[in-house]
Design an enzyme around this catalytic site. Structure first.
Site, PDB file in Angstrom:
ATOM      1  N   ASP A 173       0.786  -1.067  -0.053  1.00 41.04           N
ATOM      2  CA  ASP A 173      -0.013  -0.092  -0.075  1.00 41.04           C
ATOM      3  C   ASP A 173       1.175   1.130   0.185  1.00 41.04           C
ATOM      4  O   ASP A 173       0.729   2.549  -0.246  1.00 41.04           O
ATOM      5  CB  ASP A 173      -0.989  -0.355   1.250  1.00 41.04           C
ATOM      6  CG  ASP A 173      -0.282   0.188   2.899  1.00 41.04           C
ATOM      7  OD1 ASP A 173       1.284  -0.431   2.615  1.00 41.04           O
ATOM      8  OD2 ASP A 173      -0.955   0.739   3.151  1.00 41.04           O
ATOM      9  N   TYR A 268      10.682   4.924   1.577  1.00 41.02           N
ATOM     10  CA  TYR A 268      11.239   3.720   2.573  1.00 41.02           C
ATOM     11  C   TYR A 268      13.040   4.053   2.067  1.00 41.02           C
ATOM     12  O   TYR A 268      13.452   2.983   2.488  1.00 41.02           O
ATOM     13  CB  TYR A 268      10.942   2.048   2.132  1.00 41.02           C
ATOM     14  CG  TYR A 268       9.644   1.915   2.924  1.00 41.02           C
ATOM     15  CD1 TYR A 268      10.135   1.552   4.632  1.00 41.02           C
ATOM     16  CD2 TYR A 268       8.070   1.985   2.533  1.00 41.02           C
ATOM     17  CE1 TYR A 268       9.029   1.134   5.169  1.00 41.02           C
ATOM     18  CE2 TYR A 268       7.370   1.644   3.275  1.00 41.02           C
ATOM     19  CZ  TYR A 268       7.626   1.498   4.993  1.00 41.02           C
ATOM     20  OH  TYR A 268       6.801   0.632   5.682  1.00 41.02           O
TER      21      TYR A 268
HETATM   22  C1  G6P Z   1       2.999   0.834   5.180  1.00 40.24           C
HETATM   23  C2  G6P Z   1       4.301  -0.197   4.206  1.00 40.24           C
HETATM   24  C3  G6P Z   1       3.661  -1.559   4.446  1.00 40.24           C
HETATM   25  C4  G6P Z   1       4.171  -1.371   6.345  1.00 40.24           C
HETATM   26  C5  G6P Z   1       3.508  -0.253   6.938  1.00 40.24           C
HETATM   27  C6  G6P Z   1       4.300  -0.001   8.288  1.00 40.24           C
HETATM   28  O1  G6P Z   1       2.396   0.772   5.053  1.00 40.24           O
HETATM   29  O2  G6P Z   1       3.452  -0.336   2.738  1.00 40.24           O
HETATM   30  O3  G6P Z   1       4.266  -2.659   4.550  1.00 40.24           O
HETATM   31  O4  G6P Z   1       4.055  -2.676   6.739  1.00 40.24           O
HETATM   32  O5  G6P Z   1       3.606   0.938   6.162  1.00 40.24           O
HETATM   33  O6  G6P Z   1       3.264   0.311   8.842  1.00 40.24           O
HETATM   34  P1  G6P Z   1       2.886   0.357  10.786  1.00 40.24           P
HETATM   35  O7  G6P Z   1       2.451   1.254  11.148  1.00 40.24           O
HETATM   36  O8  G6P Z   1       2.779  -1.205  11.258  1.00 40.24           O
HETATM   37  O9  G6P Z   1       4.769   0.527  11.336  1.00 40.24           O
HETATM   38 MN    MN Z   2       4.467  -2.085   2.322  1.00 43.33          MN
END
Ligand code: G6P
Ligand code: MN
Length: 451
Positions: A173, A268
């Site tokens: 996402d 990222y």
């Molecule tokens: C985004 C990335 C995901 C990831 C998430 C982590 O949505 O696409 O791959 O797992 O961020 O988010 P969080 O709130 O768990 O740090």
């Molecule tokens: Mn992701």
């Protein structure tokens, strides 16, 4: 193509994301009719905590959808048409170690990037293959697995090697969340954007952002030079990515584009291009896993408890792009809509100067037979080189998992841009082997010491 209504199973039913995904399904029932939703998880306690919340979300919209909660694979997948996968092997406790072990050694500590992502990959490849085999055994022969499970780049490569014919579509996402922010900045709905993008999962660049045929990347560039990839007041981002650490991540698009303004990077990339600054701002004793456990997870569990005792469900989960996107992709698969989405798919020439069989993230038309990638052409030497190094690190990691090779794992760690030296790589790998004893395949040294 299947005839609706569909049977949908969610593998990783106990995830904090489950209620949000189900809510997205409920608001889209006219587009994606459902006969049954099944939750499947190997953690029965966790799943049974979340299940009443999910059931309430369903019943608020439909009395007729059958709801099943199980830890039995046959019950979960028998005759299913779609499987949404979001397993988190080792749960947040292991994510915490993925983040904290590298940080202790001054290296980026992150869920999917750097040593943490490699560790998570070694935990997830084989369970993902097990899931695929269970689905193949019990589900409809034409069933689709739509997979959110991370680290998506490594999972996708592992599946490509071990189950090349599986009907799995790997998605993330992050690009669509970035598009959500672009839309907020430009004042248009994200569905109006048509983007070009090339890279690997969590490692790529937007090269064009068209609205009604006109490229809006120049306008975004001007905005990002001031505020990063956020509206000025940061108020309009997706609630999923609105915590202070995410706000900082969106803002970090600015320093990256100050240096490399040509393309708009996936957020990222900060972990690879700004590793030192990231480490300097991370607290080795309190990482994102702690924030999530104390935030999203705690809030949802508390809401579940409150619902149980009062019958009133507090507002405790987000229905953002995360849920909307997986439903969009499923609709396109189900009805052969040929919608254009960014997904993770075998390259086959889409990026001309990356290997034919690399698992890349590019725009693709989603048909009932899967993703047809769009050609992005050849990419500049700078990006190609960064991508090749990351790809090699991830491919070696997958080979390490398949062959049980310590040396390949060490090469994967050494090649990762977040890891400064071979010495760091070995220290981290050895410590992570200990921490992941219950999860990793055994890694053997081909050359024993002293030989
Ligand atoms: C985004 C990335 C995901 C990831 C998430 C982590 O949505 O696409 O791959 O797992 O961020 O988010 P969080 O709130 O768990 O740090
Ligand atoms: Mn992701």
């Amino acid at each position: 193509m299947f005839t609706p209504p569909f049977i949908l199973s969610i593998a990783g039913g106990g995830s904090t994301y489950t209620p949000g995904i189900v809510k997205s399904l409920m608001v889209r029932l006219a587009d994606f009719p459902l006969a049954e939703i099944r939750l499947y998880d190997i953690d029965e306690a966790r799943q049974s905590t979340i299940a009443p919340v999910v059931e309430k979300v369903i019943r608020d919209h439909s009395q007729s959808i059958k709801f099943t909660v199980t830890r039995d694979a046959q019950t979960a997948f028998r005759g299913a048409h779609f499987i949404f996968s979001q397993m988190r092997v080792g749960q947040y406790k292991m994510r915490e170690l993925d983040e904290k072990i590298p940080l202790k050694h001054g290296v980026v500590g992150q869920e999917t990037c750097g040593p943490g992502g490699l560790a998570y990959g070694l935990r997830t490849i084989l369970p993902m293959v097990e899931l695929i085999d269970l689905v193949e055994r019990f589900a409809d022969k034409a069933a689709w697995i739509v997979n959110y499970a991370n680290p998506a780049a490594i999972v996708a490569e592992g599946v490509r090697r071990l189950r090349p014919n599986a009907r799995v579509l790997n998605i993330c996402d992050m690009p669509v969340a970035a598009m959500r922010n672009m839309g907020a900045i430009l004042g248009v709905d994200r569905h109006k954007l048509e983007v070009d993008y090339f890279g690997l999962n969590h490692f790529g660049w937007f090269t064009r952002v068209r609205v009604d045929g006109e490229d809006q990347l120049p306008a975004l560039r001007r905005h990002i030079a001031k505020f990063g990839l956020l509206t000025e007041d940061a108020a309009q981002t997706d609630p999923q990515h609105a915590d202070p650490s995410w706000v900082k991540t969106w803002r970090n698009i600015k320093p990256i584009m100050d240096n490399f303004p040509e393309y708009l990077p996936n957020p990222y990339l900060q972990y690879y291009l700004m590793s030192e600054q990231i480490v300097a701002h991370q607290d080795p004793d309190h990482t994102r896993a702690n924030e999530v456990m104390e935030g999203r997870e705690k809030k949802l569990f508390a809401a579940a408890q409150e619902y149980q005792s009062t019958g009133i469900l507090p507002d405790a989960f987000h229905v953002g792009v995360h849920g909307a996107f997986i439903v969009d992709v499923a609709c396109s698969l189900a009805f052969d809509l040929r919608q254009r989405h960014l997904v993770i798919v075998e390259n086959r020439g889409a990026i001309a100067n990356l290997p034919y069989d690399a698992m890349v993230e590019v725009p693709a038309y989603i048909t009932s037979q899967g993703a047809e990638p769009v050609r992005m052409g050849a990419v500049p030497l700078f990006h190609q080189t960064l991508l090749m190094q990351q790809l090699a690190s991830e491919q070696l990691l997958v080979e390490a998992a398949i062959e049980g090779s310590y040396e390949k794992a060490l090469q994967a760690f050494t090649l990762n841009r977040t890891v400064p030296t071979m010495v760091h790589a070995k220290t981290l790998l050895d410590e992570m082997i200990e921490a992941n004893r219950d999860y990793w395949p055994a890694l053997k040294k081909a050359w024993q010491e002293g030989e």
